[in-house]
Enzyme design. Structure first.
Site, PDB file in Angstrom:
ATOM      1  N   TRP A   1     -47.357  24.452  -0.556  1.00 53.80           N
ATOM      2  CA  TRP A   1     -46.278  23.728  -1.226  1.00 53.80           C
ATOM      3  C   TRP A   1     -46.839  22.867  -2.339  1.00 53.80           C
ATOM      4  O   TRP A   1     -48.047  22.661  -2.420  1.00 53.80           O
ATOM      5  CB  TRP A   1     -45.402  22.936  -0.240  1.00 53.80           C
ATOM      6  CG  TRP A   1     -46.097  21.940   0.665  1.00 53.80           C
ATOM      7  CD1 TRP A   1     -47.414  21.892   0.992  1.00 53.80           C
ATOM      8  CD2 TRP A   1     -45.467  20.871   1.371  1.00 53.80           C
ATOM      9  NE1 TRP A   1     -47.652  20.859   1.857  1.00 53.80           N
ATOM     10  CE2 TRP A   1     -46.480  20.213   2.113  1.00 53.80           C
ATOM     11  CE3 TRP A   1     -44.178  20.395   1.450  1.00 53.80           C
ATOM     12  CZ2 TRP A   1     -46.205  19.098   2.915  1.00 53.80           C
ATOM     13  CZ3 TRP A   1     -43.918  19.291   2.257  1.00 53.80           C
ATOM     14  CH2 TRP A   1     -44.919  18.657   2.980  1.00 53.80           C
ATOM     15  N   ASN A   2     -45.929  22.407  -3.202  1.00 57.23           N
ATOM     16  CA  ASN A   2     -46.330  21.667  -4.400  1.00 57.23           C
ATOM     17  C   ASN A   2     -45.477  20.419  -4.563  1.00 57.23           C
ATOM     18  O   ASN A   2     -44.335  20.374  -4.094  1.00 57.23           O
ATOM     19  CB  ASN A   2     -46.103  22.521  -5.657  1.00 57.23           C
ATOM     20  CG  ASN A   2     -46.837  23.836  -5.617  1.00 57.23           C
ATOM     21  OD1 ASN A   2     -48.062  23.861  -5.604  1.00 57.23           O
ATOM     22  ND2 ASN A   2     -46.109  24.935  -5.578  1.00 57.23           N
TER      23      ASN A   2
ATOM     24  N   HIS B   1     -34.100  16.658 -18.357  1.00 55.72           N
ATOM     25  CA  HIS B   1     -33.667  17.606 -19.398  1.00 55.72           C
ATOM     26  C   HIS B   1     -34.830  18.516 -19.770  1.00 55.72           C
ATOM     27  O   HIS B   1     -35.302  18.530 -20.895  1.00 55.72           O
ATOM     28  CB  HIS B   1     -33.104  16.846 -20.598  1.00 55.72           C
ATOM     29  CG  HIS B   1     -31.902  16.031 -20.228  1.00 55.72           C
ATOM     30  ND1 HIS B   1     -30.623  16.343 -20.620  1.00 55.72           N
ATOM     31  CD2 HIS B   1     -31.789  14.933 -19.425  1.00 55.72           C
ATOM     32  CE1 HIS B   1     -29.768  15.459 -20.098  1.00 55.72           C
ATOM     33  NE2 HIS B   1     -30.462  14.596 -19.371  1.00 55.72           N
TER      34      HIS B   1
ATOM     35  N   ASP C   1     -26.453  19.203 -18.879  1.00 52.69           N
ATOM     36  CA  ASP C   1     -26.222  17.856 -19.406  1.00 52.69           C
ATOM     37  C   ASP C   1     -24.912  17.319 -18.822  1.00 52.69           C
ATOM     38  O   ASP C   1     -23.850  17.930 -19.023  1.00 52.69           O
ATOM     39  CB  ASP C   1     -26.048  17.878 -20.934  1.00 52.69           C
ATOM     40  CG  ASP C   1     -27.350  18.067 -21.705  1.00 52.69           C
ATOM     41  OD1 ASP C   1     -28.411  18.208 -21.087  1.00 52.69           O
ATOM     42  OD2 ASP C   1     -27.278  18.075 -22.954  1.00 52.69           O
TER      43      ASP C   1
ATOM     44  N   HIS D   1     -24.974  11.437 -19.874  1.00 49.09           N
ATOM     45  CA  HIS D   1     -26.190  11.560 -20.689  1.00 49.09           C
ATOM     46  C   HIS D   1     -26.034  10.837 -22.027  1.00 49.09           C
ATOM     47  O   HIS D   1     -27.001  10.316 -22.572  1.00 49.09           O
ATOM     48  CB  HIS D   1     -26.487  13.045 -20.908  1.00 49.09           C
ATOM     49  CG  HIS D   1     -27.678  13.338 -21.766  1.00 49.09           C
ATOM     50  ND1 HIS D   1     -28.864  12.644 -21.670  1.00 49.09           N
ATOM     51  CD2 HIS D   1     -27.875  14.258 -22.744  1.00 49.09           C
ATOM     52  CE1 HIS D   1     -29.731  13.130 -22.538  1.00 49.09           C
ATOM     53  NE2 HIS D   1     -29.157  14.097 -23.214  1.00 49.09           N
TER      54      HIS D   1
ATOM     55  N   HIS E   1     -23.646  16.345 -28.491  1.00 49.24           N
ATOM     56  CA  HIS E   1     -23.778  15.333 -27.453  1.00 49.24           C
ATOM     57  C   HIS E   1     -22.668  14.282 -27.578  1.00 49.24           C
ATOM     58  O   HIS E   1     -22.020  13.917 -26.599  1.00 49.24           O
ATOM     59  CB  HIS E   1     -25.143  14.649 -27.542  1.00 49.24           C
ATOM     60  CG  HIS E   1     -26.286  15.521 -27.088  1.00 49.24           C
ATOM     61  ND1 HIS E   1     -26.897  16.433 -27.891  1.00 49.24           N
ATOM     62  CD2 HIS E   1     -26.907  15.613 -25.892  1.00 49.24           C
ATOM     63  CE1 HIS E   1     -27.857  17.054 -27.214  1.00 49.24           C
ATOM     64  NE2 HIS E   1     -27.890  16.568 -25.995  1.00 49.24           N
TER      65      HIS E   1
HETATM   66 MN    MN Z   1     -30.164  17.790 -22.298  1.00 52.63          MN
END
Ligand code: MN
Length: 259
Positions: free
Chosen positions: A63-64, A71, A77, A81, A210
């Protein structure tokens, strides 16, 4: 008695009548992330650190740990945001109603235009012309801008940086209110590192996708791949972000169901 819709759906997936297409980039250290001017705080790139690999650190397990910005790579998004979307209720990754994570997609092919002009911007006129051939964009559906940008190899070609910033296609400032208000879409998806065009920092308003999408409580999907495998209409997208409490977005395994 006829099978239920869900039983028919499961059989169609099992039988291959419905195909599932992965619209997600691989997540690794080399995954491109947004490049902001140095006065702004940067996002972490994706980083993987091994905890154990069937060894003394864990004899039977691999495992990690991983770290990245919200993002990073193919990602979702949320309205929170952007400052324009900060006051909507249920505007974070953990509070958006989950039914909104399954929605149909309109895929607008701009690959020919983008091959000629990396700064190509999709306009309302272009979308209205597309609707004449494919039908009106339905409320609650995604608009995905196919550019074939995801086929660019390497971070340099993907970011396409010049002295004045990145040159990547995206939505024209006038398209965002058209889609958000007149079509009431659920959100906008791009193949570039973010939902806005590379030069959008100097548009009016800056970063119109955005500003306008999140300002209308809509979502974004960035760094999509394989949009060339989708029909213009009819694909169903599955886009759940991680349930990060108060999250502004998250890496996302975006899947498209195509019948
Ligand atoms: Mn984004």
């Amino acid at each position: 008695m006829a099978d239920s819709i869900l039983a028919q759906f499961a059989a169609a997936i099992l039988g291959g009548t419905i195909k599932i297409i992965d619209l997600s980039q691989p997540l690794e250290a080399a995954t491109p992330i947004i490049q902001l001017p140095p006065e702004f705080a940067p996002s972490w790139p994706f980083r993987l650190e091994e905890i154990s690999h069937y060894d003394s650190r864990g004899p039977a397990w691999y495992w990690n740990n991983f770290a990245c910005g919200e993002h990073t790579g193919t990602h979702f998004d949320a309205p929170v945001h952007w400052v324009t979307g900060k006051d909507y209720p249920n505007n974070t990754t953990d509070t958006i109603p989950v039914a909104k994570f399954i929605a149909p997609a309109n895929v607008i092919d701009c690959s020919a235009e983008v091959a000629k002009d990396a700064d190509f911007l999709l306009t309302p006129d272009h979308v209205v012309a597309w609707e004449k051939g494919h039908g009106r964009i339905a409320a609650g559906s995604w608009v995905l801008m196919r550019t074939d940008w995801s086929k660019r190899k390497g971070a340099e070609a993907f970011h396409n940086m010049r002295e004045d910033g990145s040159h990547v296609p995206g939505p024209h400032p006038t398209l965002v209110p058209f889609l958000a208000k007149e079509r009431d879409v659920i959100g906008w998806g791009s193949e570039g590192v973010g939902t806005d065009a590379g030069q959008a920092y100097r548009f009016d308003p800056p970063f119109p996708c955005h500003t306008g999408m999140h300002g209308s409580n809509k979502f974004g999907l960035a760094s999509l791949i394989n949009l060339d495998l989708l029909p213009p209409k009819g694909a169903l997208l599955i886009t759940p972000p991680l349930k990060i409490v108060s999250g502004s977005g998250s890496p996302c395994r975006v899947l498209a169901l195509v019948g």
